[in-house]
Enzyme design. Structure first.
Site, PDB file in Angstrom:
ATOM      1  N   GLU A 223       0.890  -1.015  -0.002  1.00 41.94           N
ATOM      2  CA  GLU A 223      -0.022   0.176  -0.115  1.00 41.94           C
ATOM      3  C   GLU A 223       0.881   1.259  -0.043  1.00 41.94           C
ATOM      4  OE1 GLU A 223      -4.099  -1.478   1.666  1.00 41.94           O
ATOM      5  OE2 GLU A 223      -2.904  -0.485   3.094  1.00 41.94           O
TER       6      GLU A 223
ATOM      7  N   CYS B 115       3.422   8.249   1.488  1.00 41.52           N
ATOM      8  CA  CYS B 115       3.847   7.581   2.186  1.00 41.52           C
ATOM      9  C   CYS B 115       4.229   6.031   1.526  1.00 41.52           C
ATOM     10  CB  CYS B 115       2.729   7.297   3.075  1.00 41.52           C
ATOM     11  SG  CYS B 115       3.334   6.199   4.789  1.00 41.52           S
TER      12      CYS B 115
ATOM     13  N   CYS C 292       6.648  -7.119   7.084  1.00 45.43           N
ATOM     14  CA  CYS C 292       7.585  -6.356   8.066  1.00 45.43           C
ATOM     15  C   CYS C 292       8.411  -7.867   8.880  1.00 45.43           C
ATOM     16  CB  CYS C 292       7.524  -5.240   8.887  1.00 45.43           C
ATOM     17  SG  CYS C 292       8.720  -4.450   9.882  1.00 45.43           S
TER      18      CYS C 292
ATOM     19  N   CYS D 275       6.846  -4.984  16.047  1.00 46.59           N
ATOM     20  CA  CYS D 275       6.516  -4.237  16.999  1.00 46.59           C
ATOM     21  C   CYS D 275       4.955  -4.370  17.442  1.00 46.59           C
ATOM     22  CB  CYS D 275       6.400  -2.833  16.216  1.00 46.59           C
ATOM     23  SG  CYS D 275       8.299  -2.357  16.059  1.00 46.59           S
TER      24      CYS D 275
ATOM     25  N   CYS E  39       1.702  -2.559  16.046  1.00 47.92           N
ATOM     26  CA  CYS E  39       1.616  -2.176  14.591  1.00 47.92           C
ATOM     27  C   CYS E  39       0.988  -3.627  13.838  1.00 47.92           C
ATOM     28  CB  CYS E  39       3.122  -2.011  14.163  1.00 47.92           C
ATOM     29  SG  CYS E  39       3.231  -1.922  12.270  1.00 47.92           S
TER      30      CYS E  39
ATOM     31  N   GLY F 239       6.887  -1.980   6.323  1.00 50.26           N
ATOM     32  CA  GLY F 239       8.348  -2.325   6.363  1.00 50.26           C
ATOM     33  C   GLY F 239       9.461  -1.653   6.911  1.00 50.26           C
TER      34      GLY F 239
ATOM     35  N   SER G 122      11.930   6.561   8.086  1.00 52.87           N
ATOM     36  CA  SER G 122      11.759   6.171   9.449  1.00 52.87           C
ATOM     37  C   SER G 122      11.950   4.795   9.883  1.00 52.87           C
ATOM     38  CB  SER G 122      10.196   6.344   9.721  1.00 52.87           C
ATOM     39  OG  SER G 122       9.757   5.989  10.882  1.00 52.87           O
TER      40      SER G 122
ATOM     41  N   PHE H 260      10.536   5.856  18.395  1.00 55.66           N
ATOM     42  CA  PHE H 260      11.111   5.645  19.685  1.00 55.66           C
ATOM     43  C   PHE H 260      10.275   5.167  20.761  1.00 55.66           C
ATOM     44  CE2 PHE H 260      13.718   7.630  23.421  1.00 55.66           C
ATOM     45  CZ  PHE H 260      14.797   7.191  22.815  1.00 55.66           C
TER      46      PHE H 260
ATOM     47  N   CYS I 126      -1.099   5.539   9.899  1.00 53.48           N
ATOM     48  CA  CYS I 126      -0.016   4.743  10.247  1.00 53.48           C
ATOM     49  C   CYS I 126      -0.147   3.552  11.272  1.00 53.48           C
ATOM     50  CB  CYS I 126       0.699   5.670  11.350  1.00 53.48           C
ATOM     51  SG  CYS I 126       1.507   7.094  10.827  1.00 53.48           S
TER      52      CYS I 126
HETATM   53  N1  SAH Z   1       9.381   0.370   9.822  1.00 54.23           N
HETATM   54  C1  SAH Z   1       9.670   1.972  10.076  1.00 54.23           C
HETATM   55  C2  SAH Z   1       8.508   2.712   9.120  1.00 54.23           C
HETATM   56  C3  SAH Z   1       6.980   2.265   9.196  1.00 54.23           C
HETATM   57  S1  SAH Z   1       6.173   2.396  10.597  1.00 54.23           S
HETATM   58  C4  SAH Z   1       9.585   2.218  11.436  1.00 54.23           C
HETATM   59  O1  SAH Z   1       9.001   1.380  12.326  1.00 54.23           O
HETATM   60  O2  SAH Z   1       9.722   3.275  11.746  1.00 54.23           O
HETATM   61  C5  SAH Z   1       5.708   4.249  10.306  1.00 54.23           C
HETATM   62  C6  SAH Z   1       5.490   4.716  11.933  1.00 54.23           C
HETATM   63  O3  SAH Z   1       3.939   4.293  12.286  1.00 54.23           O
HETATM   64  C7  SAH Z   1       6.399   4.593  12.858  1.00 54.23           C
HETATM   65  O4  SAH Z   1       6.739   5.438  13.679  1.00 54.23           O
HETATM   66  C8  SAH Z   1       5.351   3.281  13.630  1.00 54.23           C
HETATM   67  O5  SAH Z   1       5.973   2.989  14.782  1.00 54.23           O
HETATM   68  C9  SAH Z   1       3.960   3.860  13.564  1.00 54.23           C
HETATM   69  N2  SAH Z   1       3.080   3.363  13.724  1.00 54.23           N
HETATM   70  C10 SAH Z   1       3.031   1.767  13.504  1.00 54.23           C
HETATM   71  N3  SAH Z   1       1.750   1.242  13.872  1.00 54.23           N
HETATM   72  C11 SAH Z   1       1.116   2.194  14.421  1.00 54.23           C
HETATM   73  C12 SAH Z   1      -0.160   2.529  14.851  1.00 54.23           C
HETATM   74  N4  SAH Z   1      -1.272   1.334  15.020  1.00 54.23           N
HETATM   75  N5  SAH Z   1      -0.750   3.579  15.441  1.00 54.23           N
HETATM   76  C13 SAH Z   1      -0.045   4.784  15.335  1.00 54.23           C
HETATM   77  N6  SAH Z   1       1.457   4.470  14.897  1.00 54.23           N
HETATM   78  C14 SAH Z   1       1.713   3.455  14.383  1.00 54.23           C
HETATM   79 FE1  SF4 Z   2       7.961  -2.892  11.215  1.00 54.63          FE
HETATM   80 FE2  SF4 Z   2       7.881  -0.487  11.540  1.00 54.63          FE
HETATM   81 FE3  SF4 Z   2       5.698  -1.815  12.184  1.00 54.63          FE
HETATM   82 FE4  SF4 Z   2       7.712  -2.087  13.614  1.00 54.63          FE
HETATM   83  S1  SF4 Z   2       6.386  -0.260  13.316  1.00 54.63           S
HETATM   84  S2  SF4 Z   2       6.472  -3.836  12.758  1.00 54.63           S
HETATM   85  S3  SF4 Z   2       9.479  -1.911  12.270  1.00 54.63           S
HETATM   86  S4  SF4 Z   2       6.647  -1.499   9.989  1.00 54.63           S
END
Ligand code: SAH
Ligand code: SF4
Length: 395
Positions: free
Chosen positions: A116, A129, A136, A140, A143, A196, A228, A251, A370
């Site tokens: 996407e 974006c 991935c 996390c 996510c 990713g 990011s 972070f 996000c």
């Molecule tokens: N893998 C990279 C980039 C993709 S995620 C990373 O982790 O930085 C882009 C951003 O969205 C990251 O800061 C991630 O932590 C945040 N994110 C992921 N899931 C989310 C959610 N459910 N709600 C809000 N932010 C989220």
């Molecule tokens: Fe992967 Fe970024 Fe999602 Fe963590 S926040 S699972 S690194 S896409």
């Protein structure tokens, strides 16, 4: 998969040759690679640089995909190119437009995989974006992408192809012969915040971004590209040196104990190691400041103590703290912090002298926010499979 397991080795990147007719896709080749590939296929060395430059301009400055339209090349050369090469970008499978103007595209890449891409229009900019992997490898816990298995890394062509696809959709290619668009572009910024972990696909992301920044093409300034990362420490210095774009870091916590839970890569490179790498980044890349992304999870990382600890941790780093209200997804183990908590947190960061904007979720009605990417599509697919299983159809 745990964060300490080897991650890059099991990720294969498909070669740039397309299966169909064995033609080579020129999209995603660096300038040097384009030149070499022309030489390999019969262009004289002396001419190759100029020819590569001409083809480059057609592809990346004017968005032309048909060699026949590349009118400053001889007819014979165009026919030769047509025989051996293609200019191909990912195919758009579906497009959804939110009430707030956000566009979400589902694109299909080689092998039938889908990723996407989200376009977010704002008053002073338009941000795309971009995804760097299908799924991935990291997990996390907040996510949704992290719950999907990694299928593969995207190629450089598939990454820069997402930008080209969006420019097609926005109808934003200059007329052949004309120079680039000025600053007021619909697509003015790139964030590598889709699906990713970009730093686990370093070379392809680097090549794609260098193509996007090339002044004879899409010509986005490196200050308008933000990568990011969840914190792949060994690749951070390389990002500064070889890409030089802005950096954002996920972070999300102020103690290793909590960060281990939220961003498991922290078990491999903890907060201290991450901060050390970040301290060197702005100097090496010449960027102004680092964005600290901080997802607001109710009762998990959103206390006033957390805010004070965060201020202490980032001391000395030119930084901005982006607070992201958690975007919930079905089955998620967290809830979004209350507005009061988010504002109280933001105020503490702000009082310490850092900008602390609260990110406004965009495209929520189309699941484009996000961390929600691919979720709706996955759900649709699952339910279709379930239906097929129930009805005995689909084989
Ligand atoms: N893998 C990279 C980039 C993709 S995620 C990373 O982790 O930085 C882009 C951003 O969205 C990251 O800061 C991630 O932590 C945040 N994110 C992921 N899931 C989310 C959610 N459910 N709600 C809000 N932010 C989220
Ligand atoms: Fe992967 Fe970024 Fe999602 Fe963590 S926040 S699972 S690194 S896409």
């Amino acid at each position: 998969m745990t964060a300490s397991a080897p991650i890059t080795q099991d990720v294969h990147t498909i070669p740039r040759k397309l299966p169909e007719g064995g033609k080579i896709n020129l999209v995603g080749l660096t300038r040097d690679a384009l030149r070499s590939v022309l030489i390999e296929h019969g262009t004289k060395e002396k001419q190759a640089k100029m020819r590569a430059g001409q083809i480059w301009q057609w592809i990346y400055q004017w968005g032309v995909r048909d060699f026949n339209e590349m009118t400053n090349l001889s007819k014979a050369f165009r026919a030769e190119l047509d025989e051996k090469f293609v200019v191909e970008i990912p195919e758009v499978v579906s497009k959804q437009v939110s009430v707030d103007g956000t566009r979400k595209y589902l694109v299909r890449i080689a092998g039938g995989h889908e990723v996407e891409v989200v376009y977010i229009p704002e008053e002073d900019r338009g941000t795309l974006c971009v995804s760097s992997q299908v799924g991935c490898t990291l997990t996390c816990s907040f996510c949704h992408t992290g719950t999907q298995k990694l299928v593969r890394n995207l190629t450089a062509g598939e990454i820069v192809g997402q930008i080209m696809m969006a420019r097609d959709d926005l109808d934003e290619w200059p007329t052949p012969g004309e120079r680039n668009l000025g600053e007021a572009r619909l697509l003015s910024n790139i964030v590598l915040m889709g699906m990713g972990e970009p730093l686990y696909n370093f070379e392809n992301v680097r090549d794609a971004m260098n193509i996007a920044m090339d002044p004879e093409g899409i010509s986005l300034s490196r200050r308008r590209i933000t990568l990011s990362t969840s914190g792949v420490v060994p690749e951070i210095a390389r990002t500064a040196e070889e890409i030089g774009c802005l950096l954002a870091v996920s972070f999300h916590a102020t103690t290793d104990e909590v960060r281990d839970q939220l961003v498991p890569i922290n078990k491999r490179w903890n907060i201290e190691a991450l901060l050390e790498a970040l301290r060197a980044y702005p100097r090496v890349s010449n960027s102004e400041r680092i964005t600290f992304e901080y997802v607001m999870l109710n009762g998990v990382n959103d206390s006033k103590e957390d805010a004070h600890r965060l201020v202490e941790l980032i001391k000395g780093i030119p930084a901005k703290v982006n607070l992201i209200p958690f975007n919930e997804w079905p089955g998620a183990p967290y809830t979004r912090s209350s507005n009061n908590r988010i504002h109280a947190f933001a105020d503490i960061i702000h009082a310490a002298g850092y900008s602390s904007p609260i990110r406004r979720p965009r495209g929520e009605d189309i699941f484009a926010a996000c961390g929600q990417l691919k979720s709706a599509t996955e759900r649709q697919r699952k339910s279709k499979k379930q239906i097929e299983a129930e009805t005995g159809l689909g084989n």
